[in-house]
Design a protein around this motif. Structure first.
Motif, mmCIF file in Angstrom:
data_model
loop_
_atom_site.group_PDB
_atom_site.id
_atom_site.type_symbol
_atom_site.label_atom_id
_atom_site.label_comp_id
_atom_site.label_asym_id
_atom_site.label_seq_id
_atom_site.Cartn_x
_atom_site.Cartn_y
_atom_site.Cartn_z
ATOM 1 N N CYS A 77 -1.298 -8.685 -3.003
ATOM 2 C CA CYS A 77 -1.014 -7.753 -1.915
ATOM 3 C C CYS A 77 0.097 -8.318 -1.027
ATOM 4 O O CYS A 77 0.097 -9.502 -0.706
ATOM 5 N N GLN A 78 1.020 -7.460 -0.621
ATOM 6 C CA GLN A 78 2.170 -7.892 0.173
ATOM 7 C C GLN A 78 1.947 -7.754 1.675
ATOM 8 O O GLN A 78 2.874 -7.906 2.457
ATOM 9 N N CYS A 79 0.726 -7.509 2.068
ATOM 10 C CA CYS A 79 0.436 -7.336 3.497
ATOM 11 C C CYS A 79 0.431 -8.678 4.233
ATOM 12 O O CYS A 79 0.509 -9.735 3.618
ATOM 13 N N THR A 80 0.301 -8.586 5.537
ATOM 14 C CA THR A 80 0.189 -9.793 6.365
ATOM 15 C C THR A 80 -1.171 -9.845 7.064
ATOM 16 O O THR A 80 -1.340 -10.588 8.024
ATOM 17 N N ILE B 42 7.753 -7.236 -10.831
ATOM 18 C CA ILE B 42 6.615 -6.505 -10.286
ATOM 19 C C ILE B 42 6.879 -6.357 -8.788
ATOM 20 O O ILE B 42 6.797 -7.329 -8.042
ATOM 21 N N SER B 43 7.215 -5.149 -8.347
ATOM 22 C CA SER B 43 7.501 -4.958 -6.922
ATOM 23 C C SER B 43 6.241 -4.645 -6.126
ATOM 24 O O SER B 43 6.224 -4.813 -4.905
ATOM 25 N N SER B 44 5.189 -4.224 -6.798
ATOM 26 C CA SER B 44 3.903 -4.009 -6.143
ATOM 27 C C SER B 44 2.803 -4.056 -7.191
ATOM 28 O O SER B 44 2.949 -3.484 -8.267
ATOM 29 N N GLY B 45 1.738 -4.751 -6.863
ATOM 30 C CA GLY B 45 0.573 -4.823 -7.743
ATOM 31 C C GLY B 45 -0.647 -4.393 -6.963
ATOM 32 O O GLY B 45 -0.760 -3.247 -6.541
ATOM 33 N N TYR B 46 -1.538 -5.341 -6.714
ATOM 34 C CA TYR B 46 -2.744 -5.057 -5.935
ATOM 35 C C TYR B 46 -2.385 -4.796 -4.474
ATOM 36 O O TYR B 46 -1.462 -5.410 -3.928
ATOM 37 N N ARG B 47 -3.107 -3.871 -3.852
ATOM 38 C CA ARG B 47 -2.991 -3.624 -2.409
ATOM 39 C C ARG B 47 -4.385 -3.563 -1.809
ATOM 40 O O ARG B 47 -5.240 -2.834 -2.315
ATOM 41 N N CYS B 48 -4.599 -4.308 -0.735
ATOM 42 C CA CYS B 48 -5.883 -4.233 -0.045
ATOM 43 C C CYS B 48 -5.986 -2.873 0.657
ATOM 44 O O CYS B 48 -4.985 -2.164 0.830
ATOM 45 N N THR B 49 -7.173 -2.511 1.072
ATOM 46 C CA THR B 49 -7.402 -1.220 1.715
ATOM 47 C C THR B 49 -6.575 -1.055 2.980
ATOM 48 O O THR B 49 -5.988 0.005 3.218
ATOM 49 N N LYS B 50 -6.492 -2.110 3.783
ATOM 50 C CA LYS B 50 -5.696 -2.021 5.020
ATOM 51 C C LYS B 50 -4.226 -1.783 4.720
ATOM 52 O O LYS B 50 -3.564 -0.985 5.378
ATOM 53 N N HIS B 51 -3.687 -2.495 3.727
ATOM 54 C CA HIS B 51 -2.277 -2.324 3.383
ATOM 55 C C HIS B 51 -2.018 -0.923 2.841
ATOM 56 O O HIS B 51 -1.013 -0.284 3.178
ATOM 57 N N GLN B 52 -2.926 -0.444 2.015
ATOM 58 C CA GLN B 52 -2.784 0.905 1.467
ATOM 59 C C GLN B 52 -2.769 1.935 2.596
ATOM 60 O O GLN B 52 -1.969 2.869 2.591
ATOM 61 N N GLU B 53 -3.625 1.737 3.574
ATOM 62 C CA GLU B 53 -3.679 2.646 4.726
ATOM 63 C C GLU B 53 -2.377 2.574 5.539
ATOM 64 O O GLU B 53 -1.866 3.598 6.003
#
Length: 144
Positions: free
Chosen positions: A33-36, A66-77
């Motif tokens: 996930c690319q979130c912080t 791979i520019s995006s793989g898994y995303r957590c729920t917060k990042h997806q939101e």
């Protein structure tokens, strides 16, 4: 958790920041996930997804981005609320660990498409990447 593990439900699980080999071509860092968000620790990606991407990687005989793989729920939101994409599902396949956005620098998206179609029924088409996911119930194509 210090090593990548295969779980009984068909996913690789690791902690964010670990850069472990999934196979000869892909590392966990590429799919995390690319979130912080500080609470985004556990990462996951489907073993089947990695297997299909490996078949594409082998056929193109060139590195895959791979520019995006898994995303957590917060990042997806955050993505959903940002308005940066016109296509963001209510429950994203990225959030499930069942999707990746891919490109190959030496191939155009139109050249990559027929190779990708051998492995995936569900493909989103953008100018500089293809979204692929494991939904296999029908052929799906959409544009970003």
């Amino acid at each position: 958790m210090t090593n990548t593990i295969k779980t009984d439900d068909g996913y690789y699980i690791w902690n964010k920041g670990e850069n472990l080999w999934l196979n000869n071509w892909f590392k966990t860092k590429e799919f995390e996930c690319q979130c912080t968000n500080s609470d985004c620790i556990e990462q996951k990606i489907s073993i089947e997804l990695i297997d299909r991407l490996t078949k594409i990687r082998t056929e193109v005989n060139s590195p895959m981005r791979i520019s995006s793989g898994y995303r957590c729920t917060k990042h997806q939101e955050e993505i959903r609320n940002s308005g940066t994409s016109t296509v963001v599902a209510k429950k994203s396949t990225h959030e499930l660990g069942d999707a990746a956005d891919i490109s190959v620098s030496r191939l155009t998206i139109s050249a990559l498409m027929p190779i990708t179609e051998k492995q995936f029924k569900s493909i989103g088409i953008a100018n500089n990447f293809l979204h692929v996911d494991l939904r296999d119930d029908k052929v799906r194509r959409w544009k970003y």
